[in-house]
Write an enzyme that holds these catalytic residues in place. Structure first.
Site, PDB file in Angstrom:
ATOM      1  N   LYS A   1      -4.733  -4.761  -9.215  1.00  0.00           N
ATOM      2  CA  LYS A   1      -3.379  -4.634  -8.672  1.00  0.00           C
ATOM      3  C   LYS A   1      -2.359  -4.952  -9.757  1.00  0.00           C
ATOM      4  O   LYS A   1      -2.652  -5.730 -10.670  1.00  0.00           O
ATOM      5  CB  LYS A   1      -3.179  -5.560  -7.470  1.00  0.00           C
TER       6      LYS A   1
ATOM      7  N   HIS B   1      -6.283   1.890  -1.571  1.00  0.00           N
ATOM      8  CA  HIS B   1      -6.267   0.458  -1.869  1.00  0.00           C
ATOM      9  C   HIS B   1      -4.832   0.010  -2.127  1.00  0.00           C
ATOM     10  O   HIS B   1      -3.975   0.804  -2.523  1.00  0.00           O
ATOM     11  CB  HIS B   1      -7.121   0.163  -3.099  1.00  0.00           C
TER      12      HIS B   1
ATOM     13  N   TYR C   1       0.844  -1.193   0.000  1.00  0.00           N
ATOM     14  CA  TYR C   1       0.000   0.000   0.000  1.00  0.00           C
ATOM     15  C   TYR C   1       0.882   1.247   0.000  1.00  0.00           C
ATOM     16  O   TYR C   1       1.903   1.296   0.685  1.00  0.00           O
ATOM     17  CB  TYR C   1      -0.874   0.049   1.257  1.00  0.00           C
TER      18      TYR C   1
END
Length: 239
Positions: free
Chosen positions: A194, A156, A148
């Protein structure tokens, strides 16, 4: 993929309260209190006071354990983060069940015996933490860690992290050996927004006899993304 902030004011709040500053405050508080954690299995337990509870939560070290005590809060640290606090920040002493403090060499050997990949995983953890990334377990996403930019309440996680070993380590050539491994991992990362970050840790022949060997380790960073043909096609309306 860039940072995905949780709310309009989140980025400003993160900039006003940098993680490096929070970690320094935590380091000072733990050092002043002569903090001691208890080695229990593959975790380290620590009883924090009110100030340290706030700092540990803000710095995202450990996870809280629910107890009946109101003035104290117990935290459970993973091995990598406990060793980071003990070895790198030098602010946490770790004792065994007989309240005997373990020196850094004993702690290193103990953690290696409990987790064969500990040297590579710790090096990856330290590498990211020193860059002021928050590092949390990534098992729910099928990876080793997630990273993070700041506190998870504000943003997020940006990277799904896999740790690979080069040069004879205990985790060498176990994963991502074939294209199907890459494709499955990348598709999963894409589905949870991600970027896959592969950290290749090389001991450069120094082995892992003691934590001093870490000085000879090197890390190569690779981000892997999925190419989407749709992004390169001509606009049908102009054909």
């Amino acid at each position: 993929m860039g940072p995905r902030w949780k709310g309009k004011a989140s980025e400003a709040r993160a900039l006003a309260d940098p993680m490096s500053k929070i970690v320094l405050q935590l380091q000072f508080s733990l050092t002043q209190s002569d903090a001691q954690g208890l080695l229990s299995g593959c975790s380290i337990l620590y009883q924090a006071d009110e100030e340290q509870t706030d700092l540990l939560n803000r710095a995202c070290f450990g996870r809280t354990i629910i107890t009946a005590e109101k003035d104290k809060q117990w935290f459970q640290f993973g091995m990598e983060e406990a060793f980071y606090l003990s070895y790198h920040l030098n602010c946490l002493k770790i004792v065994d069940g007989q309240d005997r403090e373990k020196n850094v060499q004993e702690l290193w050997q103990d953690m290696k015996s409990r987790k064969a990949t500990f040297p590579e995983f710790y090096m990856a953890y330290q590498h990211l933490r020193m860059k002021n990334w928050i590092v949390r377990p990534g098992s729910q996403y099928g990876v080793d860690f997630v990273a993070y930019r700041h506190h998870p309440a504000l943003v997020h996680s940006e990277f799904a992290v896999l740790v690979l070993s080069e040069g004879g380590g205990s985790n060498e050539n176990v994963r991502l050996r074939v294209w199907s491994d890459f494709l499955c991992t990348i598709r999963l990362c894409g589905s949870v927004a991600k970027t896959l970050l592969v950290l290749s840790v090389n001991d450069n022949g120094s082995g892992s006899v003691s934590p001093s060997c870490l000085d000879n380790y090197s890390i190569e960073e690779r981000t892997v993304t999925r190419w989407s043909p749709e992004q390169c096609r001509e606009n049908p309306e102009k054909v």
